[in-house]
Design a protein around this motif. Structure first.
Motif, short mmCIF file in Angstrom:
data_model
loop_
_atom_site.label_atom_id
_atom_site.label_comp_id
_atom_site.label_asym_id
_atom_site.label_seq_id
_atom_site.Cartn_x
_atom_site.Cartn_y
_atom_site.Cartn_z
N GLN A 1 0.82 -1.21 0.00
CA GLN A 1 0.00 0.00 0.00
C GLN A 1 0.86 1.27 0.00
N GLN A 2 2.16 1.10 -0.27
CA GLN A 2 3.13 2.21 -0.38
C GLN A 2 3.27 3.00 0.92
N ASP B 1 11.99 -1.98 -16.20
CA ASP B 1 10.79 -1.63 -16.99
C ASP B 1 11.08 -1.48 -18.48
N THR B 2 12.18 -2.03 -18.96
CA THR B 2 12.55 -1.83 -20.36
C THR B 2 12.98 -3.10 -21.09
N MET B 3 13.48 -4.11 -20.38
CA MET B 3 14.16 -5.21 -21.04
C MET B 3 13.22 -6.27 -21.62
N GLY B 4 12.00 -6.35 -21.11
CA GLY B 4 11.04 -7.29 -21.66
C GLY B 4 11.31 -8.75 -21.33
N ASN B 5 12.27 -9.02 -20.46
CA ASN B 5 12.60 -10.39 -20.10
C ASN B 5 11.62 -10.96 -19.08
N PRO C 1 3.36 0.50 -8.76
CA PRO C 1 3.02 1.93 -8.75
C PRO C 1 3.88 2.72 -9.73
N LYS C 2 3.36 3.84 -10.17
CA LYS C 2 4.00 4.62 -11.24
C LYS C 2 5.24 5.37 -10.73
N ALA D 1 14.59 6.07 -9.83
CA ALA D 1 14.00 7.33 -9.38
C ALA D 1 14.85 8.01 -8.31
N TYR D 2 15.60 7.21 -7.55
CA TYR D 2 16.42 7.76 -6.47
C TYR D 2 17.91 7.75 -6.83
#
Length: 505
Positions: free
Chosen positions: A206-207, A459-463, A488-489, A494-495
């Motif tokens: 729930q973040q 979120d990019t490699m598609g594996n 979550p988006k 991000a850090y």
């Protein structure tokens, strides 16, 4: 594509005037470069590398081809290869500015900040109005000054030997009443239970943030536990029990939850080994590491954690974990994590027959299990030696050894694996450390297995991700692959250090 069809394709895509002014090999090279650029835009970095390699084979004197391939190698985390290509691009054209960008990025990833700084200084001198280069130069200067300061204060032995725990009053935290408004999971009498960990996972889902009182208590207890743990941990899996080996998680907390959904919550009848790289890249590394530490405390004899190359200071400073801990807690807590990571074991031996490490095998022959047991692991990883190899090396398809594509550790062939297994009476090794399309790969005649558990990496490699199930009476690995789940988006990295490694030009 055969040569005839390949040549027809190239010819059809080029004008007659182009053919009159350029050799056919040069035209083919341009075709493959364009093809590589498209693959790169589509995030298909391995395909891009193949195309840039074909471009280089047809025209080995064009600096931009090496620069482009260097960029694709950077995206694939092959920093050693990226550095080599950047060097070649500059050798061919000393004024090729992107080559200096690429080389700086590779050196940054390898922790060679002074070399990176030198290249950024060249770029800024060459392009004084390049705001991106100026920003990177300033960030690199900050890193170099920070390192210099840390080295200066380390001259004082009292500071050098001082633990981060000296700044934390754990007893005061234990009796603190500052969590009056806190409604998250708690535990009494400093006893961490599976019920607490289950509540914690739901809380994180729930973040929400774990109160610092309980966070520090988990860290204190895991620190005490790992101090008593050997460098090589021996695991006995009973004949009727399932045991699971997972690879890199890299801060992908929601995919970690999915592993437990598919394979079951850890317990006495459902043991786990997580094989390093718990943090960095993904932006839920804090949630991942506290969940794993909590489970280790609840099930110390059937839940195991190994150190990966990202459980180290340089990696954490560059790839997000330091920034995340400071954002969610404090710089003091990050320093404690650094001390704890130094205590993580380097490998695990299952039923005396299967050796599991994060990276791979060694730059020299005749290494024994006793040699591994004797490694002093309570430190930052060195740039060579057994500890470095265990955390950084990769397998290759050809016999022998070669320089690492990463610039750290080595690459080892099937003959190296065979010799090591025979010398130590082992059946096979399991390692992680590399993205694989199905989440795993079997190499070296089935004797070297890679498992990677972070699906759609960054979120990019598609594996896919994967884990391995074995049983004590049958050490034959069973592979379970799975897709990424929604999270979550919050983007990966991000850090991370504001100094983007890949936004180069």
């Amino acid at each position: 594509m055969n040569n005839s069809n390949e040549n027809d394709t190239v010819t059809s895509m080029l004008s007659k005037s182009s053919l009159e002014n350029k050799s056919f090999d040069t035209l083919k090279a341009e075709f493959y470069k364009d093809q590589g650029n498209q693959y790169f835009k589509d995030l298909k970095y391995s395909k891009a590398i193949e195309s840039y390699t074909l471009a280089i084979e047809n025209n080995p004197n064009e600096s931009s081809y090496y620069g482009n391939r260097s960029f694709a190698y950077l995206k694939s985390e092959f920093y050693g290869y990226a550095l080599s290509d950047a060097d070649k691009s500059i050798e061919l054209d000393p004024k090729y500015v992107k080559g200096y960008y690429r080389r700086a990025s590779a050196n940054l990833a390898l922790g060679k900040f002074k070399l990176a700084l030198k290249d950024y200084e060249f770029v800024v001198k060459t392009r004084p109005n390049d705001k991106d280069a100026l920003q990177k130069l300033k960030e690199c200067e900050k890193i170099c000054k920070k390192i210099a300061f840390q080295r200066a204060i380390a001259i004082d032995d009292s500071l050098l030997n001082k633990s981060a725990w000296d700044q934390i009053d754990i007893e005061a935290l234990r009796i603190s009443n500052t969590e009056a408004d806190y409604t998250g999971p708690k535990f009494d009498s400093n006893k961490i239970t599976i019920e607490f960990v289950m509540e914690l996972m739901e809380h994180y889902k729930q973040q929400k943030v774990l109160h610092k009182k309980y966070a520090y208590e988990i860290l204190f207890q895991i620190h005490e536990t790992l101090k008593k743990t050997p460098t090589l941990v021996e695991i006995d899996v009973a004949s009727n029990k399932k045991f699971t080996i997972c690879g890199d998680i890299h801060g992908q907390f929601y995919d970690l939850l999915n592993i437990f959904k598919i394979n079951g919550i850890p317990g006495e009848q459902n043991g786990y080994l997580f094989n390093g790289d718990f943090v960095d890249r993904g932006s839920f590394s804090v949630e991942v590491i506290f969940t794993l530490f909590g489970l280790k405390l609840v099930y110390p004899d059937c839940f195991f954690l190994a150190r990966g190359n990202h459980e180290s200071l340089n990696m954490n400073q560059m790839y997000g974990f330091e920034g995340e801990v400071k954002s969610k807690y404090s710089p003091q807590m990050f320093n404690i994590f650094t001390e704890i990571f130094n205590l993580l074991p380097l490998c695990h031996l299952i039923n005396s027959k299967v050796l599991v490490m994060h990276g791979g095998l060694f730059s020299k022959d005749d290494v024994t299990l006793q040699d591994i047991r004797s490694v002093n692991r309570n430190r930052q990883p060195p740039e060579e030696g057994l500890m470095c190899d265990l955390m950084w090396s990769d397998p290759q398809y050809t016999d022998g050894r070669s320089s690492s594509k990463r610039g750290v550790g080595i690459q080892f062939g099937p003959d190296i694996t065979k010799k090591f297994l025979e010398k130590n009476s082992l059946d096979y090794i399991i390692r992680s450390h590399e993205v694989k399309q199905e989440g795993y790969e079997i190499m070296h005649d089935g004797k070297c297995i890679t498992v990677f558990s972070a699906p759609n990496y960054c979120d990019t490699m598609g594996n896919k991700g994967a884990f391995i199930n074995i049983k004590g009476d049958d050490l034959t690995p069973k592979f379970i692959s799975y897709e990424a789940v929604d999270h979550p988006k919050i983007k990966p990295m991000a850090y991370a250090n504001s100094f983007s490694l890949f936004g180069l030009s």
